[in-house]
Motif scaffolding. Structure first.
Motif, PDB file in Angstrom:
ATOM      1  N   LYS A 262      -4.750   8.105  -0.542  1.00 40.94           N
ATOM      2  CA  LYS A 262      -5.852   8.314  -1.492  1.00 40.94           C
ATOM      3  C   LYS A 262      -6.959   7.287  -1.305  1.00 40.94           C
ATOM      4  N   SER A 263      -6.601   6.132  -0.752  1.00 37.36           N
ATOM      5  CA  SER A 263      -7.607   5.077  -0.554  1.00 37.36           C
ATOM      6  C   SER A 263      -8.390   5.251   0.746  1.00 37.36           C
TER       7      SER A 263
ATOM      8  N   GLY B 283       2.531   2.416  -6.673  1.00 43.27           N
ATOM      9  CA  GLY B 283       1.431   2.512  -7.619  1.00 43.27           C
ATOM     10  C   GLY B 283       0.503   1.313  -7.599  1.00 43.27           C
ATOM     11  N   THR B 284      -0.250   1.175  -8.691  1.00 41.81           N
ATOM     12  CA  THR B 284      -1.225   0.089  -8.799  1.00 41.81           C
ATOM     13  C   THR B 284      -1.101  -0.653 -10.135  1.00 41.81           C
TER      14      THR B 284
ATOM     15  N   ASN C 190      -3.395  -4.461   1.053  1.00 45.07           N
ATOM     16  CA  ASN C 190      -3.157  -5.001   2.391  1.00 45.07           C
ATOM     17  C   ASN C 190      -2.930  -3.935   3.453  1.00 45.07           C
ATOM     18  N   SER C 191      -2.647  -2.698   3.029  1.00 51.71           N
ATOM     19  CA  SER C 191      -2.184  -1.677   3.960  1.00 51.71           C
ATOM     20  C   SER C 191      -3.145  -1.423   5.105  1.00 51.71           C
ATOM     21  N   LEU C 192      -4.439  -1.434   4.813  1.00 49.48           N
ATOM     22  CA  LEU C 192      -5.444  -1.124   5.820  1.00 49.48           C
ATOM     23  C   LEU C 192      -6.280  -2.340   6.213  1.00 49.48           C
ATOM     24  N   PHE C 193      -5.873  -3.512   5.738  1.00 42.99           N
ATOM     25  CA  PHE C 193      -6.634  -4.729   6.011  1.00 42.99           C
ATOM     26  C   PHE C 193      -6.653  -5.055   7.503  1.00 42.99           C
TER      27      PHE C 193
END
Length: 362
Positions: free
Chosen positions: A107-108, A12-13, A64-67
């Motif tokens: 979702k991002s 989550g966030t 950070n996942s797609l950084f």
């Protein structure tokens, strides 16, 4: 404990999520970007591919996942414009254990792609394709000879399982100065098996000339009981748990049977496994350090203890809840914060040593 089923960062966030408590991890990735760019530049210059397959292992979820993916795409676009080539199609494979919060990450993606497009000058860039690949990287994940570039940050210090026959590691939850010799040997042997397996699997999956950049927490000292981070972090958590044993909140046998599936190797231990496996040539093998003062100097002591407690909670809560139940988590973290604050006031919080590996598939 089935690590592959239990281990994941807090989803989550929210306030205690990994997404909101992974600032250190982003700082580490940012520090390694020059090495990542060097590796991708060498790959592109030697192959000029019309398509690229990039894998990020242990992607987790959150900011950070797609950084790294974003930075790699920007690097490729810069290189291909300089060379006058057509933009390659890029397949991005995002891997983590099945319990990972893939939903938040997916979702991002629309906003990520929109932001990326606005940052790229070329209108003909791409296309880019994204896929999730759930599973342990201590096994095969991808087709043979399919990967051009592989990245992983802050993941490979996690083991595939808690080492066996360490029941005598009483009052500890990791390697400590009071751990018996067999515990140290068991942890190192598990690391050797796991890292060797990781390298063998990636060697099958990568093309000849493919690049791999790995960053994980290690140690400078050859002594695994040395009080470097994260040894000190787990030692403080063990102190909090032992306090709860003394109060009768946690049973002693529960404490004695809980150990963290982590190993922070030395540079020589990593090099030994790379040379033994033999499928990769070493381009870089080095370490960097983030001192506690560098990372926390903008905060006061109470803020630091809050940040550090939330950080360890985001990482360790699923393991703690699985073993002790969710009824103890608030008290554990509260006690951990108090102990940590005492150490911070005495300025005895060690920095973090990061091992950075850049290799080429032979």
């Amino acid at each position: 404990m089935e690590v592959g089923q239990v281990l994941h960062m807090n989803a989550g966030t929210g306030e205690t999520s990994y997404s909101n408590n992974s600032h250190l991890q982003k700082k580490v990735i940012s520090m390694t970007l020059p090495i990542i760019e060097e590796a991708m530049t060498n790959l592109y210059s030697s192959t000029s591919p019309s398509s690229l397959v990039i894998a990020d292992l242990g992607c987790s979820s959150g900011h950070n996942s797609l950084f790294v993916v974003s930075e790699l795409i920007k690097i490729v676009e810069k290189l291909r414009q300089k060379s006058g080539h057509q933009s390659p199609e890029i397949q991005v494979l995002l891997n983590d254990l099945p319990g990972n919060d893939f939903n938040t990450m997916f979702k991002s993606l629309p906003s990520f792609q929109k932001n990326l497009s606005s940052q790229l000058e070329a209108k003909d860039a791409g296309p880019y394709f994204f896929s999730g690949v759930p599973g342990s990287f201590y096994g095969r994940l991808f087709m043979k000879k399919s990967l051009h570039f592989l990245h992983s940050s802050y993941c490979l210090h996690w083991l595939s399982q808690v080492p066996e026959q360490i029941e005598n590691n009483k009052t500890n939850i990791y390697i400590a100065s009071t751990s018996p010799p067999n515990v140290l040997k068991a942890y190192y042997s598990q690391f050797q098996r796991d890292f060797s397996t990781f390298l063998k699997c990636r060697a099958e999956e990568m093309i000849t000339g493919g690049r791999m950049v790995l960053t994980f927490i290690g140690r400078k000292s050859e002594d695994p009981t040395n009080k470097e981070a994260p040894n000190s972090m787990w030692e403080l958590l063990a102190m909090a748990l032992n306090d709860m044993v003394s109060k009768g909140v946690i049973r002693e046998e529960q404490m004695d049977s809980f150990n963290i599936p982590v190993y922070t190797p030395s540079l020589s231990e990593v090099k030994s496994e790379l040379l033994e496996e033999g499928s990769f040539s070493i381009d870089r093998l080095e370490f960097s350090e983030i001192s506690s003062s560098t990372y926390y100097n903008e905060y006061n002591h109470s803020d630091v203890s809050e940040i550090a407690a939330n950080s360890i909670r985001a990482v360790a809560e699923p393991l703690l809840v699985n073993h002790f139940g969710d009824g103890i988590i608030e008290e554990v973290i509260c006690r951990y914060k108090e102990i940590l604050l005492g150490h911070i006031s005495q300025e005895i919080i060690p920095g973090i040593t990061n091992l950075i590996i850049s290799v080429t598939k032979k």
